[in-house]
Design a protein around this motif. Sequence first.
Motif: not given
Length: 274
Positions: A10-15
């Motif tokens: 669905k898209g880029t995720v920052e963690f």
Amino acid sequence: MAATLFDTAKGTVEFSYEGTGPTILLLKGGHCSRDTDLSHRSLMYEGFSLLTISRPGYDLTDVSAGRTATDFAETIVDILDHLHIEKVSVIAISSAGPTGIALAASYPDRVEKLVMEAAVTAPWEFGTKMRANLLFGRGEKATWGTIKLLLKVCPDMVMKKILASLTTEEADDLYSRLSLNDRRFIYNMLADSQSGHGFLLDIKHDLADMSKIQAPILGMYARKDKSVPYSQAILLKSNTQNCEIYDAPADSHLIWIGPEAPNVWAKRLEFLSH
């Protein structure tokens, strides 16, 4: 902290993922950035790993990663699979409440425990939505730019103004009772805040069916919280099967400060450790 970017369907995720031991998933509240620390990083010194995932619209997490709480819960599971994490205990703060609920309700096999810290359990009021669209829509950067400038010039005035929206008490009186450390907490929280596109998503989130949550729940709410009324604690309790409500001895939405804050910390740690 070191941030990792993960490309989901669905898209880029920052963690960020730090520490050793059982994993706690931290979902920060509205306006919180990667730099916001409301004391939860200390859990790493208590034998836990801390997985902090920036919600859609915050930091570098794409809005498309989850426009609804339920959609983002699915994305969170993709991240857990990527990291080979079978189960997590979840801490959902303030406007991250709907995401915590959606994750626990939709994926009961992935959530060990759920901590709701002054967390939203009901739809936002119309007036709040209107103000949010005005302040944190197209003018979001200007709003926070002004707040942060004034924070440097007249910090006491700004912090009292913010407190007025977070407490049912008289803000000046409450501020006068705060310790220097508590004032520093509020100052740092505001200095690190940024809404991005995230808060406008937050106010639109629907609530998943709380009755489907199987994990034990600890709800920590303050009766003097103006932004998330105590009625939302009652709503959480009445719609779930295994929920303890802890009356946080705080004078505002900020249950992490005040002379009784160590009791809030101890209650959370006890719940997560047993």
